[in-house]
Structures are given as C-alpha cells and as structure tokens.
Design a protein around this motif. Structure first.
Motif, PDB file in Angstrom:
ATOM      1  N   ALA A   9       0.827  -1.210   0.000  1.00 32.62           N
ATOM      2  CA  ALA A   9       0.000   0.000   0.000  1.00 32.62           C
ATOM      3  C   ALA A   9       0.854   1.250   0.000  1.00 32.62           C
ATOM      4  O   ALA A   9       0.512   2.257  -0.638  1.00 32.62           O
ATOM      5  CB  ALA A   9      -0.926  -0.009   1.214  1.00 32.62           C
ATOM      6  N   TRP A  10       1.984   1.205   0.685  1.00 31.94           N
ATOM      7  CA  TRP A  10       2.871   2.373   0.790  1.00 31.94           C
ATOM      8  C   TRP A  10       3.593   2.650  -0.519  1.00 31.94           C
ATOM      9  O   TRP A  10       3.711   3.791  -0.961  1.00 31.94           O
ATOM     10  CB  TRP A  10       3.874   2.124   1.908  1.00 31.94           C
ATOM     11  N   ILE A  11       4.065   1.615  -1.183  1.00 29.51           N
ATOM     12  CA  ILE A  11       4.901   1.772  -2.367  1.00 29.51           C
ATOM     13  C   ILE A  11       4.095   1.833  -3.651  1.00 29.51           C
ATOM     14  O   ILE A  11       4.492   2.488  -4.616  1.00 29.51           O
ATOM     15  CB  ILE A  11       5.931   0.624  -2.456  1.00 29.51           C
ATOM     16  N   ASP A  12       2.930   1.189  -3.701  1.00 30.39           N
ATOM     17  CA  ASP A  12       2.176   1.073  -4.948  1.00 30.39           C
ATOM     18  C   ASP A  12       1.659   2.440  -5.402  1.00 30.39           C
ATOM     19  O   ASP A  12       0.766   3.014  -4.798  1.00 30.39           O
ATOM     20  CB  ASP A  12       0.992   0.119  -4.758  1.00 30.39           C
ATOM     21  N   LYS A  13       2.214   2.960  -6.498  1.00 29.36           N
ATOM     22  CA  LYS A  13       1.842   4.293  -6.983  1.00 29.36           C
ATOM     23  C   LYS A  13       0.412   4.322  -7.521  1.00 29.36           C
ATOM     24  O   LYS A  13      -0.198   5.373  -7.577  1.00 29.36           O
ATOM     25  CB  LYS A  13       2.815   4.743  -8.075  1.00 29.36           C
ATOM     26  N   HIS A  18       0.335   9.920  -4.099  1.00 29.97           N
ATOM     27  CA  HIS A  18       1.764  10.224  -4.214  1.00 29.97           C
ATOM     28  C   HIS A  18       2.295  10.927  -2.974  1.00 29.97           C
ATOM     29  O   HIS A  18       3.427  10.705  -2.553  1.00 29.97           O
ATOM     30  CB  HIS A  18       1.989  11.096  -5.452  1.00 29.97           C
ATOM     31  N   ASP A  19       1.451  11.759  -2.339  1.00 31.13           N
ATOM     32  CA  ASP A  19       1.947  12.524  -1.203  1.00 31.13           C
ATOM     33  C   ASP A  19       2.102  11.684   0.055  1.00 31.13           C
ATOM     34  O   ASP A  19       2.558  12.185   1.085  1.00 31.13           O
ATOM     35  CB  ASP A  19       1.055  13.734  -0.921  1.00 31.13           C
ATOM     36  N   MET A  20       1.732  10.388   0.017  1.00 25.96           N
ATOM     37  CA  MET A  20       1.943   9.504   1.158  1.00 25.96           C
ATOM     38  C   MET A  20       3.194   8.651   0.985  1.00 25.96           C
ATOM     39  O   MET A  20       3.617   7.967   1.909  1.00 25.96           O
ATOM     40  CB  MET A  20       0.733   8.607   1.383  1.00 25.96           C
ATOM     41  N   GLN A  21       3.800   8.657  -0.203  1.00 28.42           N
ATOM     42  CA  GLN A  21       5.010   7.880  -0.448  1.00 28.42           C
ATOM     43  C   GLN A  21       6.218   8.725  -0.064  1.00 28.42           C
ATOM     44  O   GLN A  21       6.863   9.347  -0.900  1.00 28.42           O
ATOM     45  CB  GLN A  21       5.078   7.463  -1.915  1.00 28.42           C
ATOM     46  N   ARG A  22       6.510   8.722   1.214  1.00 26.67           N
ATOM     47  CA  ARG A  22       7.556   9.601   1.729  1.00 26.67           C
ATOM     48  C   ARG A  22       8.652   8.812   2.414  1.00 26.67           C
ATOM     49  O   ARG A  22       8.431   7.726   2.948  1.00 26.67           O
ATOM     50  CB  ARG A  22       6.972  10.636   2.699  1.00 26.67           C
ATOM     51  N   GLY A  23       9.853   9.379   2.390  1.00 27.06           N
ATOM     52  CA  GLY A  23      11.001   8.738   2.991  1.00 27.06           C
ATOM     53  C   GLY A  23      11.177   9.097   4.447  1.00 27.06           C
ATOM     54  O   GLY A  23      10.316   9.692   5.091  1.00 27.06           O
ATOM     55  N   ARG A  24      12.351   8.721   4.974  1.00 24.17           N
ATOM     56  CA  ARG A  24      12.638   8.898   6.400  1.00 24.17           C
ATOM     57  C   ARG A  24      12.535  10.345   6.834  1.00 24.17           C
ATOM     58  O   ARG A  24      12.124  10.646   7.956  1.00 24.17           O
ATOM     59  CB  ARG A  24      14.070   8.389   6.676  1.00 24.17           C
ATOM     60  N   ARG A  36      14.184   0.343  -4.344  1.00 25.09           N
ATOM     61  CA  ARG A  36      15.210  -0.034  -3.377  1.00 25.09           C
ATOM     62  C   ARG A  36      14.615  -0.195  -1.987  1.00 25.09           C
ATOM     63  O   ARG A  36      14.961  -1.123  -1.251  1.00 25.09           O
ATOM     64  CB  ARG A  36      16.323   1.022  -3.366  1.00 25.09           C
ATOM     65  N   TYR A  37      13.724   0.719  -1.612  1.00 26.82           N
ATOM     66  CA  TYR A  37      13.101   0.622  -0.300  1.00 26.82           C
ATOM     67  C   TYR A  37      12.261  -0.650  -0.203  1.00 26.82           C
ATOM     68  O   TYR A  37      12.246  -1.317   0.824  1.00 26.82           O
ATOM     69  CB  TYR A  37      12.242   1.858  -0.035  1.00 26.82           C
ATOM     70  N   ARG A  38      11.527  -0.971  -1.271  1.00 26.23           N
ATOM     71  CA  ARG A  38      10.720  -2.200  -1.255  1.00 26.23           C
ATOM     72  C   ARG A  38      11.615  -3.416  -1.045  1.00 26.23           C
ATOM     73  O   ARG A  38      11.313  -4.295  -0.225  1.00 26.23           O
ATOM     74  CB  ARG A  38       9.946  -2.339  -2.561  1.00 26.23           C
ATOM     75  N   ASP A  39      12.725  -3.496  -1.796  1.00 26.86           N
ATOM     76  CA  ASP A  39      13.633  -4.640  -1.677  1.00 26.86           C
ATOM     77  C   ASP A  39      14.199  -4.751  -0.264  1.00 26.86           C
ATOM     78  O   ASP A  39      14.291  -5.854   0.294  1.00 26.86           O
ATOM     79  CB  ASP A  39      14.770  -4.515  -2.683  1.00 26.86           C
ATOM     80  N   ASP A  40      14.579  -3.618   0.329  1.00 26.14           N
ATOM     81  CA  ASP A  40      15.140  -3.640   1.677  1.00 26.14           C
ATOM     82  C   ASP A  40      14.099  -4.089   2.704  1.00 26.14           C
ATOM     83  O   ASP A  40      14.396  -4.909   3.588  1.00 26.14           O
ATOM     84  CB  ASP A  40      15.669  -2.257   2.054  1.00 26.14           C
ATOM     85  N   VAL A  41      12.892  -3.563   2.599  1.00 29.90           N
ATOM     86  CA  VAL A  41      11.850  -3.938   3.560  1.00 29.90           C
ATOM     87  C   VAL A  41      11.451  -5.397   3.391  1.00 29.90           C
ATOM     88  O   VAL A  41      11.227  -6.105   4.385  1.00 29.90           O
ATOM     89  CB  VAL A  41      10.628  -3.003   3.435  1.00 29.90           C
ATOM     90  N   LEU A  42      11.385  -5.877   2.141  1.00 29.52           N
ATOM     91  CA  LEU A  42      11.067  -7.286   1.921  1.00 29.52           C
ATOM     92  C   LEU A  42      12.127  -8.189   2.545  1.00 29.52           C
ATOM     93  O   LEU A  42      11.801  -9.238   3.122  1.00 29.52           O
ATOM     94  CB  LEU A  42      10.942  -7.568   0.425  1.00 29.52           C
ATOM     95  N   ALA A  43      13.400  -7.810   2.415  1.00 31.15           N
ATOM     96  CA  ALA A  43      14.470  -8.592   3.038  1.00 31.15           C
ATOM     97  C   ALA A  43      14.326  -8.601   4.554  1.00 31.15           C
ATOM     98  O   ALA A  43      14.536  -9.629   5.214  1.00 31.15           O
ATOM     99  CB  ALA A  43      15.830  -8.027   2.626  1.00 31.15           C
ATOM    100  N   TRP A  44      13.953  -7.477   5.112  1.00 37.81           N
ATOM    101  CA  TRP A  44      13.729  -7.375   6.554  1.00 37.81           C
ATOM    102  C   TRP A  44      12.553  -8.249   6.981  1.00 37.81           C
ATOM    103  O   TRP A  44      12.635  -8.981   7.988  1.00 37.81           O
ATOM    104  CB  TRP A  44      13.499  -5.918   6.923  1.00 37.81           C
ATOM    105  N   LEU A  45      11.463  -8.213   6.237  1.00 39.51           N
ATOM    106  CA  LEU A  45      10.295  -9.008   6.592  1.00 39.51           C
ATOM    107  C   LEU A  45      10.598 -10.505   6.493  1.00 39.51           C
ATOM    108  O   LEU A  45      10.118 -11.306   7.306  1.00 39.51           O
ATOM    109  CB  LEU A  45       9.117  -8.639   5.687  1.00 39.51           C
ATOM    110  N   ALA A  46      11.401 -10.891   5.498  1.00 38.63           N
ATOM    111  CA  ALA A  46      11.795 -12.293   5.370  1.00 38.63           C
ATOM    112  C   ALA A  46      12.616 -12.728   6.581  1.00 38.63           C
ATOM    113  O   ALA A  46      12.464 -13.852   7.090  1.00 38.63           O
ATOM    114  CB  ALA A  46      12.591 -12.495   4.078  1.00 38.63           C
ATOM    115  N   PHE A  47      13.489 -11.841   7.060  1.00 36.88           N
ATOM    116  CA  PHE A  47      14.282 -12.145   8.256  1.00 36.88           C
ATOM    117  C   PHE A  47      13.378 -12.338   9.472  1.00 36.88           C
ATOM    118  O   PHE A  47      13.545 -13.294  10.240  1.00 36.88           O
ATOM    119  CB  PHE A  47      15.282 -11.009   8.507  1.00 36.88           C
TER     120      PHE A  47
END
Length: 277
Positions: A9-13, A18-24, A36-47
């Motif tokens: 929901a966060w990443i899907d454009k 658009h104004d909710m897709q914000r970084g740190r 890149r953020y999706r890939d990093d979060v997916l790796a974290w969720l897999a862990f």
C-alpha cells in the motif's frame, strides 16, 4: 493489515496517493528509491519471518541483528535503516504500528567511507563552458540545472526548489533550499545563477496539478512535470560533458571519467560562494 500489505500500500503508486510515499525525512520518494526501499523492507520481513517474530512489533535490537547479518558497505546499511524508518513511519501514520524500531543510531557512519573526489577549478570552469553550449527546447532549464550544480547544490536540493521559494531582492536572488538530514536553509545565489533563473522562468512550462505559473517545482519537464532527482541531473551532466569534449581550446583540462553530480556540487564553484540569506 499485515506488514506486507502495508508495504504494498505504501509503495504502490497506483493505489497510494503520491503525497503519502515519503522517505525517512518526510520527502517524497522519487526515482529508484521506491524499488530499493521495497527490496530492503522485503528482506527485513523475510528475516523476521525466519526468526518467528512479528515485524509490526519489532525492537531496535532486532533491526541491529538483521543489519549485522546483511553486512555490506556503510552506505548500504544507512539506506536499509532509512527504508525501514520510512516504512514504519507509514505504518504509524496508518495506525498499524506504534513504534519505529529503525532508530537513527543504527545507521552507522557513512562519512567514514572515502570522500567524494573533487574536480579542479579549471575543470569546473570547463563544465560551465559546456553548460553554456547546451541547446534545444530545454536549453534554459538544463543550463540552470547545471549552474545550480556548479554553485554547490546536490541533485535533491536542485529538484526540491520551488517557484514560491524564490525571492528577487534588489540585485540578488534568495531561495529556501532543502538540507540533507532534514530542514531547510535560506541561501543567496551568485549573480550568474540569478541571471539563469531569469532566463528560464519565461519559458518554464506548467501544468496542474504538478506545477503552476506561480508555484510548484522550479525545474520541470517540457510537460510541466516534476523531474526525477536520480536520473535528470545525471543525464544533463552527461550531456554537458559531451559538449565539453567539443571544446576547441587545446589547453582545456581533461575531465575524469565517470563524473557524478555530487562530485560537481562538492567541488570549488566557478561562481561566488553561496551565502546565508
């Protein structure tokens, strides 16, 4: 809502405004950042799945364990923390997570890596010459982007500039400039940049809702859309370097291969220095 649904929901454009897709730091995600953020979060969720813990109730110690296991360069670690921090900020905004386990202390020290190489003053003056040779329908915009880069602004700072941030005060131009790490700063620009802005504004295109004549991104596409902070500055820099290669002066200095926008922004400017407004 589970963590993976929240990530989509966060990443899907197509589904998320658009104004909710914000970084740190609260800025809109652009360019390759969503992927890149999706890939990093997916790796974290897999862990977290592997160790049998709920990602929406994670603690900083869990993040540290994951980061240490991932290893890699310091900048990669910092990016992973930024990705998680932005994701959990969205989760908090939607009410499915109360705490953000990606605390800033986990980022490491990117500044410990080798410093970005700088260009010599003569090479910077040569790039300015190349910027003045740019032509075509977007020549004024491209020249202004290069002048802002030569004045010391990074790509993100250039793309974040807005028309309403500009102020022509007597014989100088000031603007509110985004600062890396968060916040903004009011700066006064050299005369050359002011002249480039004045040459560009009459030909700047605008199209709601992305841009308007009196507000919105300063630098826009020929259709009036916001530029991509990752690709556009690099593309225009490469075009400028190609123009430099046609310089007829036999004594012109050579440019190193692989010039990047940050190298230009951090090198001695061919203009006067930026000053606090």
């Amino acid at each position: 809502m589970d963590a993976r649904t929240a990530l989509n929901a966060w990443i899907d454009k197509d589904e998320t405004p658009h104004d909710m897709q914000r970084g740190r730091e609260g800025r809109l995600l652009q360019g390759t950042s969503p992927r890149r953020y999706r890939d990093d979060v997916l790796a974290w969720l897999a862990f977290m799945d592997k160790v049998g813990l709920d990602a929406l109730r994670a603690a900083p110690s869990h993040v540290k364990t994951w980061l240490d296991a991932e290893g890699g360069a310091v900048r990669a670690r910092a990016r992973r923390v930024s990705a998680l921090s932005a994701f959990y900020a969205y989760c908090a905004q939607t009410g499915i997570a109360a705490d953000n386990p990606a605390v800033p202390q986990l980022r490491g020290r990117p500044h410990a890596e080798p410093a970005t190489p700088q260009l010599a003053p003569g090479q910077m003056h040569l790039l300015r010459w190349g910027a003045d040779q740019l032509d075509g329908k977007t020549a004024e915009r491209d020249r202004l982007l290069m002048y802002l880069m030569l004045a010391g602004l990074r790509s993100r700072q250039i793309i974040e500039l807005t028309v309403q941030d500009l102020a022509f005060e007597q014989h100088r131009l000031t603007a509110t400039v985004w600062q890396k790490g968060g916040g903004t700063r009011r700066l006064a620009f050299p005369d050359e940049v002011r002249a480039a802005v004045q040459a560009y504004l009459p030909v700047r295109t605008h199209r709601p809702p992305e841009s308007f004549e009196d507000r919105g991104p300063l630098l826009v596409s020929k259709w009036g859309n916001r530029l991509d902070a990752n690709t556009t500055p690099r593309t225009i820099l490469h075009t400028t370097v190609a123009a430099v290669l046609q310089c007829p002066d036999p004594d012109a200095p050579e440019l190193p291969p692989g010039i990047k926008p940050d190298m230009v922004a951090l090198s001695p400017s061919p203009f006067d220095e930026l000053e606090p407004a």
